[in-house]
Scaffold this motif. Sequence first.
Motif, short mmCIF file in Angstrom:
data_model
loop_
_atom_site.label_atom_id
_atom_site.label_comp_id
_atom_site.label_asym_id
_atom_site.label_seq_id
_atom_site.Cartn_x
_atom_site.Cartn_y
_atom_site.Cartn_z
N PRO A 201 37.76 -31.23 11.71
CA PRO A 201 37.76 -31.99 12.97
C PRO A 201 37.65 -33.50 12.81
O PRO A 201 37.71 -34.22 13.79
CB PRO A 201 36.52 -31.44 13.70
CG PRO A 201 35.61 -31.03 12.62
CD PRO A 201 36.46 -30.57 11.48
N ASP A 202 37.48 -33.99 11.56
CA ASP A 202 37.46 -35.44 11.35
C ASP A 202 38.88 -35.85 10.97
O ASP A 202 39.44 -35.28 10.04
CB ASP A 202 36.48 -35.78 10.23
CG ASP A 202 35.13 -35.10 10.45
OD1 ASP A 202 34.48 -35.43 11.45
OD2 ASP A 202 34.77 -34.22 9.65
N VAL A 203 39.43 -36.79 11.68
CA VAL A 203 40.83 -37.14 11.43
C VAL A 203 41.06 -38.65 11.53
O VAL A 203 40.25 -39.38 12.13
CB VAL A 203 41.80 -36.47 12.44
CG1 VAL A 203 41.90 -35.00 12.18
CG2 VAL A 203 41.39 -36.74 13.86
N GLY A 204 42.16 -39.08 10.95
CA GLY A 204 42.62 -40.46 11.11
C GLY A 204 44.05 -40.44 11.60
O GLY A 204 44.85 -39.62 11.14
N LEU A 205 44.36 -41.31 12.58
CA LEU A 205 45.71 -41.29 13.17
C LEU A 205 46.25 -42.71 13.31
O LEU A 205 45.49 -43.66 13.49
CB LEU A 205 45.66 -40.70 14.57
CG LEU A 205 45.34 -39.23 14.69
CD1 LEU A 205 44.21 -39.04 15.66
CD2 LEU A 205 46.53 -38.49 15.19
N SER A 206 47.57 -42.80 13.25
CA SER A 206 48.20 -44.10 13.45
C SER A 206 48.50 -44.29 14.94
O SER A 206 48.40 -43.33 15.73
CB SER A 206 49.51 -44.16 12.67
OG SER A 206 50.45 -43.29 13.27
N SER A 207 48.91 -45.52 15.30
CA SER A 207 49.24 -45.80 16.71
C SER A 207 50.42 -44.94 17.15
O SER A 207 50.49 -44.47 18.29
CB SER A 207 49.57 -47.28 16.89
OG SER A 207 50.63 -47.62 16.03
N GLN A 208 51.34 -44.72 16.19
CA GLN A 208 52.53 -43.91 16.52
C GLN A 208 52.13 -42.46 16.82
O GLN A 208 52.62 -41.85 17.77
CB GLN A 208 53.49 -43.95 15.34
CG GLN A 208 54.93 -43.92 15.78
CD GLN A 208 55.88 -44.01 14.59
OE1 GLN A 208 55.48 -44.37 13.50
NE2 GLN A 208 57.13 -43.69 14.84
N ALA A 209 51.23 -41.95 15.98
CA ALA A 209 50.77 -40.57 16.20
C ALA A 209 50.02 -40.47 17.53
O ALA A 209 50.19 -39.50 18.27
CB ALA A 209 49.88 -40.13 15.05
N LEU A 210 49.22 -41.49 17.81
CA LEU A 210 48.47 -41.50 19.09
C LEU A 210 49.44 -41.45 20.26
O LEU A 210 49.24 -40.71 21.22
CB LEU A 210 47.64 -42.78 19.19
CG LEU A 210 46.29 -42.82 18.48
CD1 LEU A 210 45.64 -44.17 18.68
CD2 LEU A 210 45.36 -41.72 18.98
N GLN A 211 50.46 -42.28 20.15
CA GLN A 211 51.44 -42.35 21.23
C GLN A 211 52.13 -41.00 21.43
O GLN A 211 52.31 -40.54 22.55
CB GLN A 211 52.46 -43.43 20.89
CG GLN A 211 53.29 -43.86 22.07
CD GLN A 211 54.43 -44.76 21.62
OE1 GLN A 211 54.47 -45.21 20.49
NE2 GLN A 211 55.33 -45.02 22.53
N ARG A 212 52.49 -40.38 20.30
CA ARG A 212 53.17 -39.07 20.38
C ARG A 212 52.25 -38.02 21.01
O ARG A 212 52.69 -37.22 21.82
CB ARG A 212 53.56 -38.59 18.98
CG ARG A 212 54.57 -39.47 18.31
CD ARG A 212 55.96 -39.04 18.68
NE ARG A 212 56.95 -39.89 18.02
CZ ARG A 212 58.25 -39.71 18.11
NH1 ARG A 212 58.73 -38.72 18.84
NH2 ARG A 212 59.08 -40.50 17.50
N ILE A 213 50.99 -38.03 20.58
CA ILE A 213 50.04 -37.04 21.10
C ILE A 213 49.84 -37.25 22.60
O ILE A 213 49.85 -36.30 23.39
CB ILE A 213 48.69 -37.17 20.36
CG1 ILE A 213 48.81 -36.66 18.94
CG2 ILE A 213 47.58 -36.42 21.11
CD1 ILE A 213 48.79 -35.17 18.81
N ASN A 214 49.66 -38.52 22.97
CA ASN A 214 49.37 -38.80 24.39
C ASN A 214 50.57 -38.54 25.29
O ASN A 214 50.40 -38.17 26.45
CB ASN A 214 48.92 -40.26 24.56
CG ASN A 214 47.53 -40.47 23.99
OD1 ASN A 214 46.71 -39.55 23.96
ND2 ASN A 214 47.26 -41.66 23.51
#
Lengths: 443, 236
Positions: A201-214
Amino acid sequence: MDQTTAQQAREQLEEIGTADLLVGILDDGAQHAGAPEGAAPEVRSRGAAMLREAVGKLQRPARTVVVDNSLHPNSLHNGSAAKDAEAGDAAGGDNSFTVLLAPALGSEMNSPGQGIAASYRRIFALGQQLEAKACCIIASNLDTVTSRWFYWLTQPVLELGYDLVTPCYVHGPLEGLLNASIIGPLHCALYGHNLQNPIGPDVGLSSQALQRINSSPKASEFPLVSLLPVVTGAGLKVCQAYVGRRVYPPTDWSALSSLLPPILGPIFAEIERNAAIWQRVRGLRPVTAFGDVEDSEIETEPLDTTHMIESFQLGVRDLGEIWGLVLPPSTLLELTKLARLGPETLRMPDALWARIIYDFAAAYRLRTLNREHLLQALTPLYLGWAASYALELRAGALELQPRRDSGNSPLANPSPLARLASAFEAVKPYFVSRWRWPDRFNP
Amino acid sequence: MWEQAERALNQSMTRMVTALAALLPGVAAFIVAVLISVLLGAALAAILRGLLAALGFDKRFARSSLTGVTEWSPSHSPTLLVSRIAGWTVIIAGTLIGISAFDAAWATDFLSSMAAYFPNLLGAAVVLVVGNIAARFLARSVLIGAVNLKLQYARILSLGIKWLVLVLSVAMALEHLRIGAGIVQLAFGILFGGIVFALALAVGLGSKEMISRSLEREPSAPPSPPPPVEEPFHHV
């Protein structure tokens, strides 16, 4: 969340504007119940210092915003939250390091019913709002988190262009079994990334991944289980990082039936949503792993396999009618044979376990029976697998040493879990067939 | 005397033959109506089966939350269930039309009483179907829960629950059909009286120590804080 706190949070966000790194700390204290009073603020101050140290190691200074789940609006009034915030600021001494109060995440953060999933959703949304280049979430017990955790979950994103960093933990051979037996191998086989802990459950994400997820309409209500499918579907870069020792909460093996549905339900639902993605994936791609492998010996208490085997045998005896709706006759026959074995000789073949999980995932999609019943009916089978694994360890097939099976070279590493991952991959065509032509396989 | 007896017999024969002759068109009409309704019912069922199969009705139904109906359906196919219901409805309607072809007072009385009884039949059918689905659902819940609790008598418990609900639903259906109206009240009285008595005994005997402990507890002692809510994802 009252109006004043909400207003404060909005003002605070406007004041911050943008950030390079958003760090969410979701350790709500439930994981270290029984710790001495007053230990929590100390742990959090240490956490702030570690984060500061990790950010200091980055090549470029990163404007960091920290969202701490423990800072509830109520604590704001008695001053402890403010003190924590000051501690965070004091650790840095400059304005590049901001501790954001949890109310900024919304009232869902404080609702136990919504749980950790709501916290992830809110942090992902906040990351996009702050235009963060990287977002790191720590949900594990802060007692064992070190600066390495923060560094390795953010550095590959900020400096090497990766979009998703998942953790590799060091833990006892009998810890994290749910991940090792189902979640890990299932995700590896379906999405083709050989990761130890695909849903954190500990993760690191890029802005691009955040955008895709959201923005993904397919993203689940449980963002953790959507991470790998969304990132794989978008063709983004994935890596993993050795962060160190993780302590798991003790597993209550007698109450597993209440633990499996909330975890496996969203995962199976995600498999249904992303059928087009995982059916295209072929083979297992090796994943770059960062960080140093820790060589520390971890002692864990041996499992009481007697009760597990009894549960498994009882399941085979009484749940055959229900399993018969999900599993093909050949699998049922194998299970019946296994249940007849003695308590020391029980070994569940990897391919059989992989087929069982795939059959349950297919039945979840087809609604062969009520989904809650389906997931609860898996409990005796899971206990059977866990007993078989524990017995294999006990029999000396594998030395009791810390598990670091990143799975990058399953063939070179003949550990039972690497073998299991290979079995899931080998059985994947069976799952694809079951998925495409369910009528052919209807038991 | 013999002549009078012969005449009476002849008249009786004539009346009988006349009555039979009057009934024959009705019988013929009844047979024709039943045959046509059977043909129509079979055709309608076949058309519906084909249409629903083309529309993927079974798959769509399986995706809905009404999985109990699927299990209850013949061959686990809701399409088959719908087509059979439609077919039998046409056959029953044809039979009733056939009966009405008898130009007799009893036929009219029979039809009007059937029409008045129809809502009861429908209600009883609904009660039976819902009872069946509920019984299966509860039996599975109890079976899985009991196995996960490692109860050795899980299957017996599950069967008990299933038959309890089934018997209750049959009794309710019978009451709807105005057959043995007192059964439901009697069953409820005995069953719930028994359950309440058993629970009272279990609680009274089982919690004796707990209650005495709670009475002995110091009133000044602060209540223990509730255990923290465990998040399942922490185990991942």
